[in-house]
Design a protein around this motif. Structure first.
Motif, short mmCIF file in Angstrom:
data_model
loop_
_atom_site.label_atom_id
_atom_site.label_comp_id
_atom_site.label_asym_id
_atom_site.label_seq_id
_atom_site.Cartn_x
_atom_site.Cartn_y
_atom_site.Cartn_z
N UNK A 1 28.76 -21.86 -26.17
CA UNK A 1 28.45 -20.69 -25.55
C UNK A 1 27.35 -21.15 -24.21
N UNK A 2 27.69 -20.34 -23.22
CA UNK A 2 26.86 -20.58 -21.87
C UNK A 2 26.56 -19.42 -21.15
N UNK A 3 25.71 -19.33 -20.17
CA UNK A 3 25.42 -18.29 -19.35
C UNK A 3 26.62 -18.12 -18.38
N UNK A 4 26.98 -16.72 -18.08
CA UNK A 4 28.24 -16.72 -17.55
C UNK A 4 27.92 -16.56 -16.11
N UNK A 8 21.20 -18.86 -14.01
CA UNK A 8 21.42 -19.97 -14.90
C UNK A 8 22.73 -20.08 -15.08
N UNK A 9 23.54 -19.71 -14.34
CA UNK A 9 24.97 -19.72 -14.77
C UNK A 9 25.43 -21.22 -15.24
N UNK A 10 26.11 -21.36 -16.22
CA UNK A 10 26.82 -22.52 -16.70
C UNK A 10 25.81 -23.07 -17.59
N UNK A 11 24.63 -22.77 -18.02
CA UNK A 11 23.80 -23.61 -18.85
C UNK A 11 24.02 -23.13 -20.05
N UNK A 12 23.79 -23.98 -21.03
CA UNK A 12 24.37 -24.02 -22.47
C UNK A 12 23.26 -23.11 -23.20
N UNK A 13 23.81 -22.47 -24.21
CA UNK A 13 23.21 -21.65 -25.15
C UNK A 13 23.07 -22.26 -26.33
N UNK A 14 22.16 -22.73 -27.19
CA UNK A 14 22.24 -23.40 -28.32
C UNK A 14 22.80 -22.20 -29.29
N UNK A 61 22.71 -12.10 -25.27
CA UNK A 61 22.66 -10.93 -24.42
C UNK A 61 21.56 -10.83 -23.45
N UNK A 62 20.32 -10.98 -24.13
CA UNK A 62 18.95 -10.88 -23.49
C UNK A 62 19.05 -12.04 -22.38
N UNK A 63 19.16 -13.09 -22.48
CA UNK A 63 19.43 -14.25 -21.53
C UNK A 63 20.41 -14.15 -20.61
N UNK A 65 21.18 -11.26 -19.34
CA UNK A 65 20.42 -10.16 -18.55
C UNK A 65 19.39 -10.84 -17.57
N UNK A 66 18.45 -11.71 -18.14
CA UNK A 66 17.50 -12.39 -17.42
C UNK A 66 18.23 -13.17 -16.17
N UNK A 67 19.22 -13.99 -16.57
CA UNK A 67 19.85 -14.87 -15.41
C UNK A 67 20.54 -14.02 -14.35
N UNK A 68 20.83 -12.44 -14.82
CA UNK A 68 21.44 -11.69 -13.62
C UNK A 68 20.46 -10.79 -12.98
N UNK A 69 19.09 -11.41 -13.32
CA UNK A 69 17.90 -10.53 -12.57
C UNK A 69 17.13 -9.48 -13.13
N UNK A 70 17.31 -9.40 -14.62
CA UNK A 70 16.42 -8.49 -15.22
C UNK A 70 14.87 -8.82 -15.16
#
Length: 187
Positions: A1-4, A8-14, A61-63, A65-70
Protein backbone atom coordinates in the motif's frame (compact mmCIF):
# COMPACT_ATOMS: atom_id res chain seq x y z
CA UNK A 1 0.00 0.00 0.00
CA UNK A 2 1.12 3.48 -0.85
CA UNK A 3 -0.01 7.08 -0.76
CA UNK A 4 -1.66 7.73 -4.12
CA UNK A 5 -1.40 11.50 -4.52
CA UNK A 6 -0.27 14.71 -2.90
CA UNK A 7 2.94 15.66 -1.12
CA UNK A 8 3.60 12.10 0.13
CA UNK A 9 2.75 10.46 -3.21
CA UNK A 10 4.36 7.04 -3.63
CA UNK A 11 5.43 6.67 0.00
CA UNK A 12 4.78 3.31 1.60
CA UNK A 13 2.08 2.65 4.19
CA UNK A 14 2.98 -0.20 6.51
CA UNK A 15 0.40 -2.97 6.86
CA UNK A 16 -0.36 -5.37 9.72
CA UNK A 17 0.70 -9.02 9.60
CA UNK A 18 -2.57 -10.39 10.99
CA UNK A 19 -5.69 -11.17 8.99
CA UNK A 20 -8.08 -9.45 11.41
CA UNK A 21 -7.29 -6.07 9.85
CA UNK A 22 -8.28 -5.37 6.26
CA UNK A 23 -6.64 -2.13 5.12
CA UNK A 24 -8.40 -0.05 2.50
CA UNK A 25 -7.07 -1.20 -0.87
CA UNK A 26 -5.40 1.36 -3.11
CA UNK A 27 -7.93 0.94 -5.94
CA UNK A 28 -10.87 1.51 -3.58
CA UNK A 29 -9.12 4.45 -1.93
CA UNK A 30 -8.33 6.02 -5.30
CA UNK A 31 -11.98 5.63 -6.33
CA UNK A 32 -13.15 7.34 -3.13
CA UNK A 33 -10.90 10.32 -3.76
CA UNK A 34 -11.93 10.54 -7.42
CA UNK A 35 -15.55 10.80 -6.28
CA UNK A 36 -14.68 13.38 -3.61
CA UNK A 37 -12.87 15.52 -6.19
CA UNK A 38 -15.19 15.18 -9.19
CA UNK A 39 -18.74 14.67 -7.93
CA UNK A 40 -21.46 17.28 -8.27
CA UNK A 41 -23.67 15.53 -5.68
CA UNK A 42 -21.96 17.14 -2.68
CA UNK A 43 -19.34 19.80 -2.13
CA UNK A 44 -16.52 18.83 0.19
CA UNK A 45 -13.01 20.12 -0.30
CA UNK A 46 -10.11 17.90 0.78
CA UNK A 47 -7.67 20.80 1.07
CA UNK A 48 -7.75 22.40 4.52
CA UNK A 49 -10.44 19.96 5.70
CA UNK A 50 -10.82 18.54 9.17
CA UNK A 51 -11.25 14.74 8.98
CA UNK A 52 -12.41 12.09 11.46
CA UNK A 53 -11.16 8.58 10.59
CA UNK A 54 -13.17 6.07 12.66
CA UNK A 55 -11.89 2.49 12.83
CA UNK A 56 -8.77 3.90 11.19
CA UNK A 57 -6.63 0.75 11.17
CA UNK A 58 -3.24 1.59 9.64
CA UNK A 59 -4.55 5.04 8.67
CA UNK A 60 -4.72 4.63 4.92
CA UNK A 61 -7.67 7.01 4.39
CA UNK A 62 -6.60 9.70 6.84
CA UNK A 63 -2.99 9.68 5.65
CA UNK A 64 -4.17 10.09 2.06
CA UNK A 65 -6.24 13.09 3.20
CA UNK A 66 -3.19 14.66 4.85
CA UNK A 67 -1.06 14.05 1.76
CA UNK A 68 -3.70 15.83 -0.31
CA UNK A 69 -3.75 18.89 1.96
CA UNK A 70 -6.22 18.23 4.76
CA UNK A 71 -5.52 20.46 7.74
CA UNK A 72 -6.01 17.83 10.44
CA UNK A 73 -7.02 14.18 10.85
CA UNK A 74 -8.27 12.59 14.06
CA UNK A 75 -7.66 8.84 13.95
CA UNK A 76 -9.75 6.63 16.25
CA UNK A 77 -8.54 3.04 16.73
CA UNK A 78 -8.36 0.60 19.64
CA UNK A 79 -7.01 -2.64 18.16
CA UNK A 80 -3.64 -3.18 19.89
CA UNK A 81 -2.15 -5.17 16.99
CA UNK A 82 -2.60 -2.24 14.59
CA UNK A 83 -2.03 0.83 16.79
CA UNK A 84 1.79 0.69 16.59
CA UNK A 85 1.57 0.45 12.80
CA UNK A 86 -0.79 3.43 12.61
CA UNK A 87 1.59 5.49 14.74
CA UNK A 88 4.58 4.33 12.68
CA UNK A 89 2.83 5.40 9.47
CA UNK A 90 2.04 8.84 10.89
CA UNK A 91 5.64 9.24 12.08
CA UNK A 92 7.23 8.00 8.83
CA UNK A 93 5.11 10.39 6.78
CA UNK A 94 5.81 13.21 9.28
CA UNK A 95 2.16 14.03 10.05
CA UNK A 96 2.47 14.16 13.84
CA UNK A 97 1.57 17.88 13.94
CA UNK A 98 -1.47 17.40 11.71
CA UNK A 99 -3.00 14.42 13.48
CA UNK A 100 -4.19 12.94 16.72
CA UNK A 101 -4.59 9.25 17.55
CA UNK A 102 -7.36 8.44 20.01
CA UNK A 103 -6.95 4.92 21.39
CA UNK A 104 -10.64 4.41 22.07
CA UNK A 105 -13.25 1.76 21.57
CA UNK A 106 -15.79 3.62 19.48
CA UNK A 107 -18.76 1.83 21.01
CA UNK A 108 -17.70 1.56 24.65
CA UNK A 109 -15.61 4.54 25.63
CA UNK A 110 -15.63 7.15 22.90
CA UNK A 111 -17.64 10.12 24.06
CA UNK A 112 -18.40 12.14 20.94
CA UNK A 113 -18.60 15.37 22.93
CA UNK A 114 -14.79 15.30 23.36
CA UNK A 115 -14.42 16.67 19.84
CA UNK A 116 -13.86 20.39 20.08
CA UNK A 117 -14.29 21.07 16.37
CA UNK A 118 -16.60 19.95 13.61
CA UNK A 119 -15.51 17.71 10.77
CA UNK A 120 -15.78 18.20 7.01
CA UNK A 121 -15.49 14.45 6.42
CA UNK A 122 -16.09 11.43 8.61
CA UNK A 123 -14.76 8.14 7.28
CA UNK A 124 -16.02 4.95 8.91
CA UNK A 125 -14.42 1.59 8.14
CA UNK A 126 -15.92 -0.72 10.78
CA UNK A 127 -15.25 -4.46 10.83
CA UNK A 128 -17.43 -6.26 8.30
CA UNK A 129 -18.91 -8.36 11.12
CA UNK A 130 -20.30 -5.22 12.77
CA UNK A 131 -24.00 -5.40 12.08
CA UNK A 132 -25.28 -1.94 12.93
CA UNK A 133 -23.76 1.44 12.33
CA UNK A 134 -26.91 3.45 12.96
CA UNK A 135 -25.84 4.22 16.55
CA UNK A 136 -22.68 5.87 15.20
CA UNK A 137 -24.71 7.94 12.75
CA UNK A 138 -27.08 8.92 15.57
CA UNK A 139 -24.10 10.04 17.68
CA UNK A 140 -22.74 12.15 14.82
CA UNK A 141 -26.09 13.96 14.66
CA UNK A 142 -26.61 14.19 18.42
CA UNK A 143 -23.20 15.72 19.11
CA UNK A 144 -23.22 17.85 15.94
CA UNK A 145 -19.67 16.88 14.95
CA UNK A 146 -20.22 17.03 11.17
CA UNK A 147 -20.31 20.40 9.46
CA UNK A 148 -23.56 21.36 7.78
CA UNK A 149 -22.23 20.55 4.29
CA UNK A 150 -20.02 17.67 5.48
CA UNK A 151 -19.97 14.12 4.17
CA UNK A 152 -19.91 10.70 5.82
CA UNK A 153 -18.10 7.95 3.91
CA UNK A 154 -18.71 4.35 4.97
CA UNK A 155 -16.73 1.30 3.82
CA UNK A 156 -18.75 -1.93 4.15
CA UNK A 157 -19.03 -5.41 2.68
CA UNK A 158 -21.06 -5.15 -0.53
CA UNK A 159 -23.65 -7.66 0.73
CA UNK A 160 -24.20 -5.92 4.07
CA UNK A 161 -27.69 -4.49 4.46
CA UNK A 162 -27.26 -1.62 6.89
CA UNK A 163 -30.05 0.25 8.62
CA UNK A 164 -29.21 3.91 8.45
CA UNK A 165 -30.64 6.55 10.71
CA UNK A 166 -33.76 8.23 9.26
CA UNK A 167 -32.15 11.56 8.35
CA UNK A 168 -29.12 9.99 6.63
CA UNK A 169 -29.35 10.31 2.85
CA UNK A 170 -27.19 8.17 0.60
CA UNK A 171 -25.99 10.42 -2.24
CA UNK A 172 -23.57 7.96 -3.86
CA UNK A 173 -22.98 4.21 -3.55
CA UNK A 174 -20.21 2.35 -5.38
CA UNK A 175 -19.12 -1.29 -5.27
CA UNK A 176 -15.54 -2.48 -5.73
CA UNK A 177 -14.81 -6.20 -5.38
CA UNK A 178 -16.26 -7.28 -2.03
CA UNK A 179 -16.52 -3.68 -0.81
CA UNK A 180 -19.11 -0.99 -1.09
CA UNK A 181 -18.55 2.67 -0.40
CA UNK A 182 -21.48 4.75 0.82
CA UNK A 183 -21.37 8.54 0.65
CA UNK A 184 -24.04 10.15 2.78
CA UNK A 185 -25.24 13.45 4.13
CA UNK A 186 -27.65 14.41 6.88
CA UNK A 187 -30.75 16.37 5.90
Amino acid sequence: MRIISGNSKGKKIFEPNDIATRPLKDLTKESIFNILIHTKKFNVQIKDSNVLDLFSGVGSFGLECLSRGSAFVTFVENYNAVLPILKKNIYNLEYQKNSLVLEKDIFNNLNFNIFDKKFDMIFMDPPYKLKSISSLLDAIVEFKILKKDGIVIIHRHKKEEDNYTKNFEIVELKKYGISKIVFGIFN
